[in-house]
Structures are given as structure tokens and as C-alpha cells.
Write an enzyme that holds these catalytic residues in place. Structure first.
Site, PDB file in Angstrom:
ATOM      1  CG  HIS A  28      -5.168  -2.838  -0.250  1.00 34.13           C
ATOM      2  ND1 HIS A  28      -4.612  -2.319  -1.398  1.00 34.13           N
ATOM      3  CD2 HIS A  28      -4.603  -2.140   0.770  1.00 34.13           C
ATOM      4  CE1 HIS A  28      -3.762  -1.353  -1.089  1.00 34.13           C
ATOM      5  NE2 HIS A  28      -3.730  -1.227   0.218  1.00 34.13           N
TER       6      HIS A  28
ATOM      7  CG  ASP B 238      -6.145  -3.155  -4.167  1.00 30.36           C
ATOM      8  OD1 ASP B 238      -6.959  -2.366  -3.650  1.00 30.36           O
ATOM      9  OD2 ASP B 238      -4.913  -3.058  -4.008  1.00 30.36           O
TER      10      ASP B 238
ATOM     11  CB  SER C 264      -0.956  -0.032   1.190  1.00 30.04           C
ATOM     12  OG  SER C 264      -2.001   0.876   1.009  1.00 30.04           O
TER      13      SER C 264
END
Length: 745
Positions: free
Chosen positions: A708, A676, A595
């Protein structure tokens, strides 16, 4: 002779391990209470902590003590890589002995709760055609169960509260149609078209497309007749309100509370678009009869000074007052949570509805952000779980002092680890039952008296203080180094279990996501430092500018500076490692991140620190800042980057990793998943295309059924295998094992 000798050596090893178990001493940073009342057996330690052990280790839920404080119920799930099946169990632990007994191992049994002061439990079980059964069992009568009622939908987040002898209020959450009726996906007719049409964003959220069905809180009453419990009619507390609770995508049981007087919950402001706003409010639904629909709409409680996200609503023990958390700024999901007290839930006077629980703030005060709030059993204190310097600590606040002109300073009750759940131990006692974890233990149950926190006692450690995993608290330490400004930066360090100061080890520099997040002394099945350490790495997890747990000013420092102060802090951290940690081989270094940590991998690629690494791993990271416009929660980039792209383009472009692709040269593994919707897969594909066109050694790993995060055990094992094989190759460590992944090479 050889066999006899082997048996003797094994017996000796077990004796030594048992002796070590009863004499373990932890470094001061990780000091905790003494283990007592453990079972008389000890599990043989794993020879090496591997991804298989991580992913197949039993996962315990927080435990819920019964009103007498003698028993606590919990769930445990275990995955087997031999059978490729998951088992689920509901168990009860005897708090005096620490021994557990099985209640049921039905595959779909979940969410056990005590039915009043009896030995009875209620849990959920999947029924036919998408329905859910409410099953009642008795810990003293094994195998004797009955179904109290069936809800014709998938439900979760069950809560119970006593209404008197033979009567219990029940609440749960479930998806509902706009008209307020229950939604059951399995009963819906097959659609002839897959088309979706939207006239308002958001279109997708986290890993799902947004649909007309919304989460709602339902309630009813359980009554006992002829020795069996029966569920009465159900009501939707949010019907015709446009409100949704729990708040998606991560809201759960902590978004609402239940008492004999009604329901308390938080929900986003329905007048504002959730893609661009975080503002939420507290609501109270008075319920006079839990077998009837509410007589009035939810009452909103608002503090005009606080316009941000709200969370953690909780009734006081007498259900006459409440507390919750709320942020000041709308659109800033990482603002500091303020503690709000509602002194009188029945009050109709807006001016008296809420009061801030004041604490000293500023340079010499308490500037942390609580993650949850609860009342002490007698209602005199508030209990806050707060992230502080790499731990999730339980604090207490004297409510009577904080509501006067005197500013209180929260007092810590725990010193290390990560508290995940706090409950009263029993009726009439101020003692607390705490569930927590650490970097070496995935589940810990503790009893603590707020007046004597140093005397806390551990009831059960799932890993026997790490021994079952072959881990030890001696592997965990911390460092502080000078940051880019006039501040110190904290990092957690995990060493191999066979660490020797006389050797050098390659470095795994792991950058956390968020970015307003932090590495903490908590267990995780994703990015677990010990898995990497046991491959032979020194794992260093820094918390640079933007990290939580070090004051709100430190969190805010990353705003409009994504590749600025955090990157400079990480450069300073690497310099510190080279100068102060001689056992780290800084010529053999890899960096990994997900991320925002993935963003930083791309930023490394384009900047000088990237040349210090032999290889990088970028999981679901940001490649092009402009593509964040395709993300779900638009308030996030709008806040962090100074506004929408068309008004703050200079800031968006300043910190855009794609601007520096001409400098990319470090081998990189790119991981990006198809579900995601926070950072769409086009980001990962763009990275891989750049790496391939520039002739840089690279791989692309994707999962079609993950978001994610990679959560499914078989997928996670592949993830760990590919990642470890990739980084080990570049630092001279042997490959973890055969990958067994399909795709072109």
C-alpha cells in the site's frame, strides 16, 4: 580573481547561515524549546530540498538513555543513490555535549539496548542460516564484542530488564509454529507445490498471505560469568494459548512490556475471526524464573465496558500495576482509546482487575484519543501521546486524581511537533527523554521536566532545525475555514523556501488517507509536503470530517458519509483558498491523495470540484466500493458503510465512485502496487481502463515489490519523479528530471 571572489561569497553565505541558525525564531504555532549543547559545526544547507535529499537523509531511531542519563543509544540508516547501498550504524550520543560516537557499522546490526547500569550494550546481528546473534559491546572499549547467544530464527522487538547483579531478563518476538517451537524460514525444505488451502478468512493481510506460523513472545535470562554475558534457555510465553502477539500487521515492541515479575501483552481475542473483529485483551504472564517455562497460562484482564482493540500495555515502575489503552466498540478501529488502569496484577478478583482512568469528555472536555500510554518515573502520573490539531502532543494525567470521583483534565507538556517516544532520562529523576520530529526536522531529541515543560531543552536536531535540508519553520503555517456544518476545519500550509507574498504559486491540494487519520506536524519520507513546496507549490493539507485529533465526534462524522461531509469540507476549503489566499494561483491547481485520499481523487473526478484541477494523482485508491469485499480487514468497510454489502448495499452504492465514471474528464496519474492486499491492484487497473477508454490523458505506475506504500528508496525516487513530472506538466512548472521507467507509453 573570480575564484577568490567565489570563495569569499561562499564564506559569507556560511557565516550568514550560521548567524541565522543561532537566531531562528518560529511562528507561535510551531514554537518549541531552545536548542542548546549543539555541536560546534553546522552543515551547509541543501540548495533545494529534493526527493534525493529526502530519501538519502540519515534516518535516526528514537534514542534510549542509559540509567545514569549521561548517554543515549540510537540507530541511524543512510541510503546512497551513488552506490545504491544502505549503511546502518549504532551510535551513542553524549547528552551533555550533543556529540555522537560510532559503536558499530556492521550492516545487519540493529536494536541496541543498555545492559543494566553498565556501559555495556546488547544488539542484534544476523547470523548464518536465518539465525540471530545477541552481541554485547562496551562504549568504553571500542571494538571489543562477544556473542552472548544465538537464536536460530529471525527475532526482533528486544526488551531487557535487570534481575539483580549479573542477571538480566531478555524478551523478544519471533514467528513460531502452532506447536510453539521457533520458525526459521531458511531452514524449511523447498516445497514442491505453491498451493495454499484455507477454510477461514483472512487469507491475506496487508502484503502477505496468512500462514500457520504466528508471532509469539519469547523470554530467557542473560547471566554474566567470567566477564561475559551468556544467554540461557528460551521459553515461548504464548505456547498452547492460540494467542498471537504482537498483533499483525503493524504490531511491534509497543504490544508488550517486560518486568522482573513477568510479561504484559495485548492480543486479539482468539475466539473471534480477526477479519471481522477488532476485539483484543490484555494478558499478564507471571514469570518466577526467566530460565524456566511459565508456571501458569496468561491471565486475561478485561473491562466489560470495552470490547474493542487494545494497545500500549505498560508496567508501572514497581511492576505491581499496569496501564493500557482500549476502545469501546468491537469492529471500529478508529474508536476513541480509553485509558485503563490495572491496580493489582496479582489480584485474582475479576471485579478489581481494571479501572478506567476518567477524564472530562464532551463539548467542554477532553475528547481526544491517546496513541500510547506510559507511567512517569515515580508512577504518580500517566504520560499520554495524543494527536491534537495537527500535532502529536505529550500530556500528563495525575493518576491519583483520575482514579477518584474527581475527573481530571490532561495537561499538555509539549506544544508542537510529533512526539514518537518517551523514556525516563535516568534512574531517580522525573525528567523525560523525548524523541520527536516535525515538518522540517526528521529527528529531535529533547529533555523535559514535567513540572517545568517550558524549560525543555533540545539535545540534538538531526537537520539543525531544518537548515541541513534548506527548510525553515517560516515555511509552515496553518489555516482554519468553515466546514460543511457548524464547525471549523484545520489545514496545514507549506510554502516554498523562496516564497514571496508578491507572487502567485500553483496549489497542490493533498488529501490524506485513513480516512480516520490526519496530516500532522511530523516528518515522513512518503507524501512529504516540503518536497512538493520546493518544486514551487503552495501545499495545503486539509483535515476534513473524519480526521483524527479534533474530537471523537469529528472522527465519527465520516461514518456512512465517505463522499458526503468530507467532500463538502474540501469544497469549502478550496473556496476559502480562492477568497483568502491571494498568493495561490487557483487557476493552476492539482490534487493528490492515497488510499482514502485516492478514493477522494475518484470522487472528485465524478463531481464538480474535479473540474477545478488541472491534474490528479490517485495512489492505491478505491474505485469500486463493492470491491472492498476483497480487502483483508472486513470490519473496516462493514463499520464505515453501515454493515456488510448485502445488508447495507444502498450506502455502499451511494458513495461508490464508479457510479460517476461518466463524468470523468480530468487528467490523472494512477499508481497501484501488486503487493497491496488492502486495496487490490484491480482497483487501479479499473481506473486506468476507464480513463483510457474515455480518452483522458492518463498514466499507470506500478511496483511489483511494494504494498500500500512505496518504501524502497530506489522505487520511492521513481515514484517522486513520476508524480512531480506529471503535476508539473499541467501547471507550467519544469519537469523534475528524466523518469527512466520501463513500460509501454
Amino acid at each position: 580573481m573570480a575564484a577568490s571572489k567565489a570563495v569569499s561569497m561562499t564564506a559569507l553565505l556560511v557565516i550568514c547561515i550560521a548567524a541565522l541558525y543561532f537566531t531562528i525564531q518560529s511562528p507561535s504555532f510551531w514554537t518549541g524549546p531552545t536548542i542548546i549543547n549543539e555541536p560546534s559545526y553546522i552543515q551547509f544547507p541543501a540548495p533545494k530540498f529534493t526527493p534525493e535529499i529526502l530519501l538519502s537523509a540519515p534516518r535516526r531511531s528514537p534514542a534510549k538513555p542509559n540509567p545514569s542519563g549521561k548517554l543515549a543509544v540510537y540507530t541511524v540508516s543512510t541510503y546512497s543513490f551513488e552506490s545504491h547501498q544502505k549503511t546502518s550504524e549504532i551510535k551513542v550520543i553524549d547528552i551533555a555535549s550533543g556529540l555522537s560516537s560510532l559503536i558499530t557499522n556492521e550492516k545487519t546490526a540493529s536494536e541496541p539496548n543498555w545492559l543494566g547500569a553498565s556501559a555495556e550494550l546488547l544488539w542484534l546481528r544476523e547470523g548464518e542460516k536465518g539465525s540471530t546473534e545477541l552481541v554485547v559491546g562496551n562504549v568504553e572499549k571500542a571494538g571489543q564484542t562477544h556473542v552472548a547467544g544465538t537464536v536460530h530464527a529471525s527475532i526482533s522487538n528486544v526488551k531487557l530488564t535487570s534481575l539483580g547483579t549479573g542477571r538480566i531478563a531478555v524478551a523478544f518476538t519471533a514467528k513460531s509454529w502452532p506447536n510453539g517451537t521457533l520458525y526459521n524460514e531458511e531452514l524449511e525444505p523447498e516445497k514442491l507445490s505453491t498451493a495454499r488451502l484455507y477454510d477461514s478468512t483472512m487469507v491475506r493481510h496487508w502484503d502477505k498471505y496468512v500462514t500457520p506460523q504466528k508471532s509469539a513472545i519469547w523470554y530467557g535470562k542473560l547471566e554474566k560469568t567470567n566477564g561475559q554475558w551468556r544467554l540461557g534457555p528460551l521459553s515461548n510465553a504464548l505456547k498452547n494459548t492460540r494467542l498471537e502477539s504482537p498483533i499483525p500487521p503493524f504490531g511491534g515492541e509497543n504490544d508488550y512490556d517486560l518486568s522482573a515479575t513477568g510479561l504484559l501483552f495485548v492480543a486479539k481475542d482468539p475466539s473471534l475471526n480477526p477479519a471481522f473483529n477488532t476485539k483484543a485483551n490484555l494478558y499478564f504472564v507471571p514469570v518466577e524464573d526467566f530460565s524456566e517455562t511459565p508456571s501458569s497460562k496468561p491471565r486475561m484482564f478485561e473491562n466489560e465496558a470495552l470490547q474493542g482493540a487494545a494497545s500500549s500495555p505498560v508496567f508501572s515502575p514497581d511492576a505491581q500495576s499496569a496501564a493500557f489503552l482500549q476502545m469501546e466498540k468491537n469492529g471500529y478501529e478508529s474508536d476513541r482509546n480509553r485509558v485503563v488502569y490495572v491496580p493489582n496484577l496479582s489480584s485474582e478478583r475479576t471485579s478489581s482487575r481494571t479501572r478506567l482512568v476518567e477524564t472530562r469528555t464532551g463539548q467542554d472536555g477532553w475528547d481526544l484519543s491517546p496513541g500510547s500510554v506510559a507511567f512517569s518515573p515515580d508512577g504518580s502520573m500517566l504520560l499520554l501521546v495524543v494527536e491534537e490539531k495537527g500535532n502529536d502532543i505529550l500530556f500528563k494525567v495525575d493518576l491519583t486524581v483520575s482514579l477518584t470521583n474527581s475527573l481530571s483534565h490532561p495537561e499538555p507538556l509539549t506544544g508542537s511537533g510529533a512526539v514518537s517516544d518517551v523514556r525516563p532520562l535516568k534512574v531517580g529523576s522525573k525528567e523525560l527523554f523525548i524523541s520527536s520530529s516535525s515538518l522540517i526536522d526528521n529527528s529531535l531529541y529533547t529533555i523535559l521536566d514535567p513540572d517545568h515543560p517550558a524549560d525543555a531543552r533540545i539535545i540534538s536536531s538531526n537537520s539543525r532545525d531544518g537548515i541541513s535540508f534548506g527548510l525553515s519553520s517560516e515555511q509552515i503555517s496553518e489555516i482554519w475555514f468553515q466546514g460543511a456544518g457548524d464547525y471549523q476545519v484545520h489545514a496545514l500550509v507549506t510554502k516554498p523556501s523562496n516564497f514571496s507574498e508578491n507572487q502567485q504559486y500553483p496549489l497542490a491540494y493533498m488529501i490524506h488517507g485513513g480516512p480516520q487519520s490526519a496530516w500532522t506536524n511530523s516528518w515522513s519520507t512518503r507524501w512529504n509536503p516540503a518536497v512538493f513546496a520546493e518544486q514551487g507549490y503552495i501545499v495545503i493539507c486539509p483535515n476534513p470530517t473524519g480526521s483524527t485529533g479534533y474530537g471523537q465526534g469529528f472522527v465519527d462524522g465520516i461514518t456512512e458519509s465517505w463522499g458526503g461531509l468530507p467532500y463538502d469540507d474540501l469544497v469549502k476549503g478550496f473556496d476559502y483558498i480562492k477568497e483568502q489566499m491571494p498568493y495561490v494561483d487557483t487557476d493552476n491547481v492539482v490534487a493528490l491523495g492515497a488510499s482514502y485520499g485516492g478514493y477522494m481523487m475518484n470522487w472528485f473526478q465524478g463531481h464538480p470540484l474535479g473540474r477545478a484541477f488541472k491534474a490528479l494523482v490517485c495512489h492505491d485508491g478505491v474505485f469500486s466500493m463493492a470491491n472492498q469485499i476483497s480487502s483483508d480487514e472486513q470490519y473496516f468497510p462493514n463499520h464505515d458503510l453501515g454493515g456488510p454489502y448485502w445488508t447495507s448495499r444502498d450506502i455502499w452504492e451511494r458513495w461508490n465512485p464508479a457510479r460517476f465514471t461518466g463524468n470523468w474528464s480530468t487528467p490523472m496519474l494512477v499508481i497501484h502496487n501488486e503487493l497491496d492486499y488492502r486495496l487490490p491492484i484491480s482497483e487501479g487497473l479499473a481506473m486506468f481502463n476507464v480513463l483510457q477508454e474515455r480518452g483522458i490523458d492518463s498514466q499507470f505506475l506500478t511496483f511489483s515489490d511494494e504494498n500500500h506504500w512505496v518504501l524502497k528508496e530506489e522505487n520511492s525516487l521513481v515514484w517522486h519523479t513520476v508524480v512531480l513530472n506529471w503535476i508539473n506538466k499541467y501547471v507550467g512548472l519544469p519537469p523534475y528530471k528524466e523518469q527512466g521507467v520501463s513500460g509501454s507509453t
